[in-house]
Design a protein around this motif. Sequence first.
Motif, short mmCIF file in Angstrom:
data_model
loop_
_atom_site.label_atom_id
_atom_site.label_comp_id
_atom_site.label_asym_id
_atom_site.label_seq_id
_atom_site.Cartn_x
_atom_site.Cartn_y
_atom_site.Cartn_z
N ASN A 26 4.39 -3.81 6.32
CA ASN A 26 3.95 -4.37 7.24
C ASN A 26 4.93 -5.23 8.01
OD1 ASN A 26 1.34 -3.60 8.42
ND2 ASN A 26 0.73 -3.07 6.21
N LYS A 53 6.98 -4.17 13.01
CA LYS A 53 7.69 -2.75 13.11
C LYS A 53 6.96 -2.92 14.12
CE LYS A 53 11.41 -2.25 9.57
NZ LYS A 53 11.92 -3.44 9.85
N SER A 54 5.99 -2.02 13.57
CA SER A 54 4.23 -0.90 14.56
C SER A 54 2.86 -2.64 14.23
CB SER A 54 4.11 0.04 13.73
OG SER A 54 2.40 0.22 14.30
N ASP A 56 0.45 -1.95 15.91
CA ASP A 56 -0.38 -1.14 15.55
C ASP A 56 -1.07 -0.84 14.21
OD1 ASP A 56 -1.33 -0.57 18.63
OD2 ASP A 56 -0.53 1.39 18.30
N LYS A 57 -0.23 -0.67 13.44
CA LYS A 57 -0.18 -0.04 11.99
C LYS A 57 -0.19 -2.24 11.65
CE LYS A 57 1.94 1.23 7.65
NZ LYS A 57 4.09 1.38 7.14
#
Length: 187
Positions: A26, A53-54, A56-57
């Motif tokens: 994360n 980077k994401s 949503d994650k």
Amino acid sequence: MEIKKTITSIFMVPTLKIDRDELKDNGFINGYVRDGRKDTQYENAVYLLFQPKSLDKFREFLDNEYERTKDVIDDYDYEDGYVVVVYKLNPKHKSDFLLIMEGLYSKTSSSFQALFPKVIKIKKSGLHKDEISLQYRVFNRTEDLIQFWEDKLGVEFDDNQEVWHAFELDKETLNIDKIKEPCTTMR
């Protein structure tokens, strides 16, 4: 850019019991005891800086953290995709955290030291290797770490000397502008 791990990351963040792979996946950068941009600081807390980077994650990770523990006390965003998550430290180990901040690692309690593994798995080039953890070496002033510092510094350690760097508040304070500096000069 490689940022040197803070003492907060090495000796305080692991007590939060967040899975290491989850942190890495994360975009965890480092842990701090203060945020230099904030006028008000949380007491007995650590500030974890991420650059996911994401999103949503990361949101899923953060939702899971809020469910997993009551120790998450705040989260907020900075520009350029940086996110800070603030965790309350376990008050049971307050005296140990103070010893860490005084640079007295070997004087921490056995219950605090037990929060850290003696052996960790190092992944390198697809291979796994067991190695004695840095924290164990520092807490127990192991001979190999003493030898490393004696060779590096050209001094002999006595029986009371700690084998890790002193805690310096300015290095343990989040300075988001300083962290972003190398990134903006590379654009």
